[in-house]
Design a protein around this motif. Structure first.
Motif, PDB file in Angstrom:
ATOM      1  N   TYR A 146     -11.489   4.619   5.053  1.00  0.00           N
ATOM      2  CA  TYR A 146     -11.116   5.675   4.116  1.00  0.00           C
ATOM      3  C   TYR A 146     -12.336   6.166   3.340  1.00  0.00           C
ATOM      4  O   TYR A 146     -12.532   7.359   3.142  1.00  0.00           O
ATOM      5  N   ASN A 196      -3.710  -2.986   3.647  1.00  0.00           N
ATOM      6  CA  ASN A 196      -4.275  -2.517   4.898  1.00  0.00           C
ATOM      7  C   ASN A 196      -3.756  -3.265   6.122  1.00  0.00           C
ATOM      8  O   ASN A 196      -3.723  -2.714   7.218  1.00  0.00           O
ATOM      9  N   ALA A 239       0.025   4.934   4.206  1.00  0.00           N
ATOM     10  CA  ALA A 239      -1.307   5.359   4.624  1.00  0.00           C
ATOM     11  C   ALA A 239      -1.725   6.652   3.935  1.00  0.00           C
ATOM     12  O   ALA A 239      -2.851   6.779   3.448  1.00  0.00           O
ATOM     13  N   TRP A 297       3.588   4.906   7.321  1.00  0.00           N
ATOM     14  CA  TRP A 297       2.926   6.215   7.340  1.00  0.00           C
ATOM     15  C   TRP A 297       2.828   6.788   5.932  1.00  0.00           C
ATOM     16  O   TRP A 297       1.806   7.382   5.572  1.00  0.00           O
ATOM     17  N   TYR A 319      -0.158  -1.167   6.613  1.00  0.00           N
ATOM     18  CA  TYR A 319      -0.814  -0.150   7.460  1.00  0.00           C
ATOM     19  C   TYR A 319      -0.897  -0.595   8.916  1.00  0.00           C
ATOM     20  O   TYR A 319      -0.238  -0.020   9.792  1.00  0.00           O
TER      21      TYR A 319
END
Length: 407
Positions: free
Chosen positions: A73, A366, A385, A382, A370
């Motif tokens: 990210y 994460n 994220a 989703w 995710y």
């Protein structure tokens, strides 16, 4: 801002070399692995022993592939580099491909109930993911990438880990408000609750992964962002054990290992739950009763809270991940700490606090929300994220406004 052009034509040629192995630390790590292997076998036979060693392999792979779950990210926001983003799409695509038959045919090795990483859609998911992303940009020492960052990265990691542990416990205390008191929607599987089926959901997600890869290549061609910095490496066969792996290798290995975790314990890899458990156990040992918190009402969670840590599969797995990364660090001579400015320590601590809090109230981070969530075809993953990326962007813009970053 003028984009930097791609670096040297052969960036690997300028990659830093690894330091000598730290033998005493390595031996200590091996002893810890052997001890936990013994207790894992005593706790649950081959199931926990296999789970622990799968965790060791995950930690090993995270280090050698330099596969940062948080860094992807930051790279997009800070430099525009999309190389790791493509590796993530590959990893998610492989994981979803492996998860689909596991879910369809209830494949498991030890007669466990097979459950994907599905969670309800709540305010906790939305707010928590945003806070996690914001904290990740502030101080992402919890990410595997921090294990090999220089300039005090491992010192900062200690502050971030402490903040993460503290934030996770506070998040457990507030869990009921964010996920029970406020309006919410039930968990939604893109495979089972939409009529798509596992094959249809796999096809839809695969199309998204492919689209992201195509768009990222187009962006790379147009913007020419800087390459990722060269990673410490070795030559020949030593590269497998001591050096850096290509990102696509890390994507493949991590997806396969997560599928192995799924088959062994009946659910995919989760990380945050272990920190929440460990922090809550610490409070209980200090005389604070956490059993009445909404987070611990669920039968499975309260059972893990009251039992020894070695009886909890999530803990056993993540003990392995930590030790696998530690052994990799010692072999590469990278368990080194240096003095960092107080501001850096404070940012790492605050970032970890937000990450831990956000991860707990949003059913994971994460890994659990995710990686495992998207591979399990969960809609909440989703949403998580998107909100996490928004949090990263918000933190970056705030830092830029306050002139804390040079970009």
């Amino acid at each position: 801002m003028t984009q930097k052009k791609a670096g040297p034509s052969n960036p690997k040629s300028s990659a830093p070399t690894l330091k000598d192995p730290q033998n005493m630390l390595f031996i200590s790590g091996i002893l810890a692995v052997l001890i936990i292997t013994y207790f894992a076998f005593q706790a649950s036979g081959f199931e926990f022993m296999l789970l622990f060693w799968t965790g060791v392999l995950i930690g090993f792979a995270l280090f050698h592939a330099h596969f940062g779950f948080a860094a992807v990210y930051r790279q997009i926001v800070e430099t525009g580099n999309t190389e790791m983003l493509r590796a993530h799409m590959l990893m998610l695509g492989i994981a979803a491909t492996l998860f689909a038959p596991i879910l369809m045919f209830d494949i498991n090795a030890f007669s466990n109930t097979t459950e994907g990483a599905l969670s309800p859609i709540t305010f906790g998911v939305v707010i928590g993911a945003f806070l996690f992303g914001f904290g990740m940009e502030m101080g992402s020492g919890i990410a595997p990438a921090s294990f090999y960052e220089e300039k005090g990265g491992r010192t900062a990691m200690i502050f971030t880990l402490f903040g993460f542990l503290t934030g996770a416990v506070i998040g457990a205390y507030h869990f009921g408000f964010w996920n029970e008191a406020l309006p919410s929607a039930p968990e939604i599987s893109l495979a089972e609750d939409t009529g798509l089926g596992h094959l249809g959901a796999w096809g839809m997600q695969s199309a998204i992964f492919a689209l992201v890869i195509i768009l990222s290549y187009a962006y790379k061609k147009r913007k020419r962002p800087p390459l990722l910095p060269a990673s410490p490496t070795a030559v020949g066969w030593r590269k497998i054990i001591f050096g850096s792996w290509p990102l696509w290798v890390g994507a493949l290995v991590l997806a396969v290992l997560n599928a192995a975790v799924f088959i062994i314990q009946g659910e995919p890899w989760k990380l945050t739950a272990a920190f929440t458990l460990w922090g809550s156990k610490l409070l209980m040992n200090l005389g604070i009763d956490v059993t009445q918190w909404e987070y611990w009402i669920a039968e499975e969670r309260i059972r893990a809270l009251l039992a020894p840590a070695m009886m909890d599969s999530v803990s056993v797995l993540n003990f392995g991940v930590i030790l696998g990364a530690f052994l990799s660090l010692t072999l590469s001579g990278m368990v080194r700490f240096s003095k960092i400015p107080p501001r850096f320590a404070l940012l790492a601590l605050a970032g970890g606090l937000l990450m831990g809090y956000g991860a707990t109230i949003s059913f994971g981070a994460n890994i659990g929300a995710y990686f495992s969530g998207i591979a399990s075809f969960s809609l909440h993953a989703w949403i998580w994220a998107v909100m996490a990326i928004m949090g990263v962007y918000a933190a970056y813009m705030v830092a830029k406004k306050l002139k804390l970053v040079s970009k």
